[in-house]
Write an enzyme that holds these catalytic residues in place. Structure first.
Site, PDB file in Angstrom:
ATOM      1  N   HIS A  31       4.922   0.796   5.002  1.00 49.59           N
ATOM      2  CA  HIS A  31       5.291  -0.612   5.075  1.00 49.59           C
ATOM      3  C   HIS A  31       6.760  -0.729   5.478  1.00 49.59           C
ATOM      4  O   HIS A  31       7.607   0.004   4.967  1.00 49.59           O
ATOM      5  CB  HIS A  31       5.092  -1.308   3.724  1.00 49.59           C
ATOM      6  CG  HIS A  31       3.778  -1.978   3.584  1.00 49.59           C
ATOM      7  ND1 HIS A  31       2.836  -1.623   2.633  1.00 49.59           N
ATOM      8  CD2 HIS A  31       3.225  -3.007   4.278  1.00 49.59           C
ATOM      9  CE1 HIS A  31       1.770  -2.403   2.752  1.00 49.59           C
ATOM     10  NE2 HIS A  31       1.987  -3.256   3.737  1.00 49.59           N
TER      11      HIS A  31
ATOM     12  N   GLU B  27       3.448   4.589   1.419  1.00 55.12           N
ATOM     13  CA  GLU B  27       2.326   4.270   0.529  1.00 55.12           C
ATOM     14  C   GLU B  27       1.569   5.535   0.120  1.00 55.12           C
ATOM     15  O   GLU B  27       1.314   6.406   0.939  1.00 55.12           O
ATOM     16  CB  GLU B  27       1.370   3.293   1.202  1.00 55.12           C
ATOM     17  CG  GLU B  27       1.996   1.955   1.571  1.00 55.12           C
ATOM     18  CD  GLU B  27       2.411   1.134   0.364  1.00 55.12           C
ATOM     19  OE1 GLU B  27       1.984   1.453  -0.760  1.00 55.12           O
ATOM     20  OE2 GLU B  27       3.170   0.165   0.551  1.00 55.12           O
TER      21      GLU B  27
ATOM     22  N   CYS C 123      -3.579  -4.349   5.259  1.00 58.94           N
ATOM     23  CA  CYS C 123      -2.875  -3.064   5.252  1.00 58.94           C
ATOM     24  C   CYS C 123      -3.632  -2.063   4.367  1.00 58.94           C
ATOM     25  O   CYS C 123      -3.903  -0.919   4.772  1.00 58.94           O
ATOM     26  CB  CYS C 123      -1.448  -3.230   4.741  1.00 58.94           C
ATOM     27  SG  CYS C 123      -0.386  -4.184   5.845  1.00 58.94           S
TER      28      CYS C 123
END
Length: 201
Positions: A170, A78, A146
């Site tokens: 993730h 991410e 998250c």
């Protein structure tokens, strides 16, 4: 010695396992690195509180947070956390709004719209691909917890002025827990991806 805080989440919804924390637990010792493993609750209030407390107490050089992206086929590195909590119930049955209504809210009313993660994305992704681990960048960690912990950690570090390496990864479903899933990967692969992330963050 380099200190790394590595986090995953407890199971949520109807799932009995969360591959993110199972992968965290599977990470072995790495020479020259002290690794602290932490399981975060899937609650709007509990997750950021537990994370920020551990950052203050452990004082890591790097924070690598990990969560489940069910249905995706690759490890996602991410790149950005956004300043929004989605209108989604947590494990306690609560929405993020203060009055309990099903609506969105800012994570930080006076914070930036978004923060980019600060670990070495290119080095990390290249190292994963060198070992044939399916991995790619992602520019949306969603609007659930998250994203909440990613944004919270990045904003905290900005305010603390520490310059830590911070980011979120993730992982897909694990074959061990979802044998019928066409998108699942082995838990061994997820564990190796986190080990690579730790060394290359």
């Amino acid at each position: 010695m380099k200190k790394v805080l590595l986090t995953g989440f407890e199971p949520f919804g109807a799932k009995k396992y969360n591959p993110s924390y199972e992968a965290v637990l599977g990470v072995g010792d790495i020479d020259g690195i002290e690794i602290k493993k932490l399981c975060l609750p899937v609650t709007w209030d509990g997750a950021p509180e537990k994370l920020t407390r551990e950052i203050d107490e452990f004082d890591p050089d790097a924070v690598i947070m990990c969560g489940l992206a069910s249905g995706q086929r690759e490890i996602s590195v991410e790149r950005v956390g956004v300043n929004v909590c989605g209108a989604i119930k947590d494990n306690a049955g609560n929405y993020p709004s203060e009055d309990g209504a099903p609506c969105e809210r800012y994570i930080s009313p006076d914070g930036a719209d978004a923060y980019f993660s600060t670990f070495d994305h290119r080095k990390m992704l290249d190292a994963m691909k060198m070992e044939d681990i399916p991995a790619s960048y992602s520019f949306s960690a969603g609007t659930y917890i998250c994203n909440l912990v990613l944004y919270t950690a990045l904003e905290k570090d900005r305010r603390d002025g520490r310059g830590r390496k911070m980011g979120f990864i993730h992982v897909p479903d694990a074959k061990e827990f979802e044998p019928g899933s066409a998108s699942a990967i082995s838990l061994k692969t997820a564990i190796r991806a986190l080990e690579i992330a730790i060394v290359n963050c």
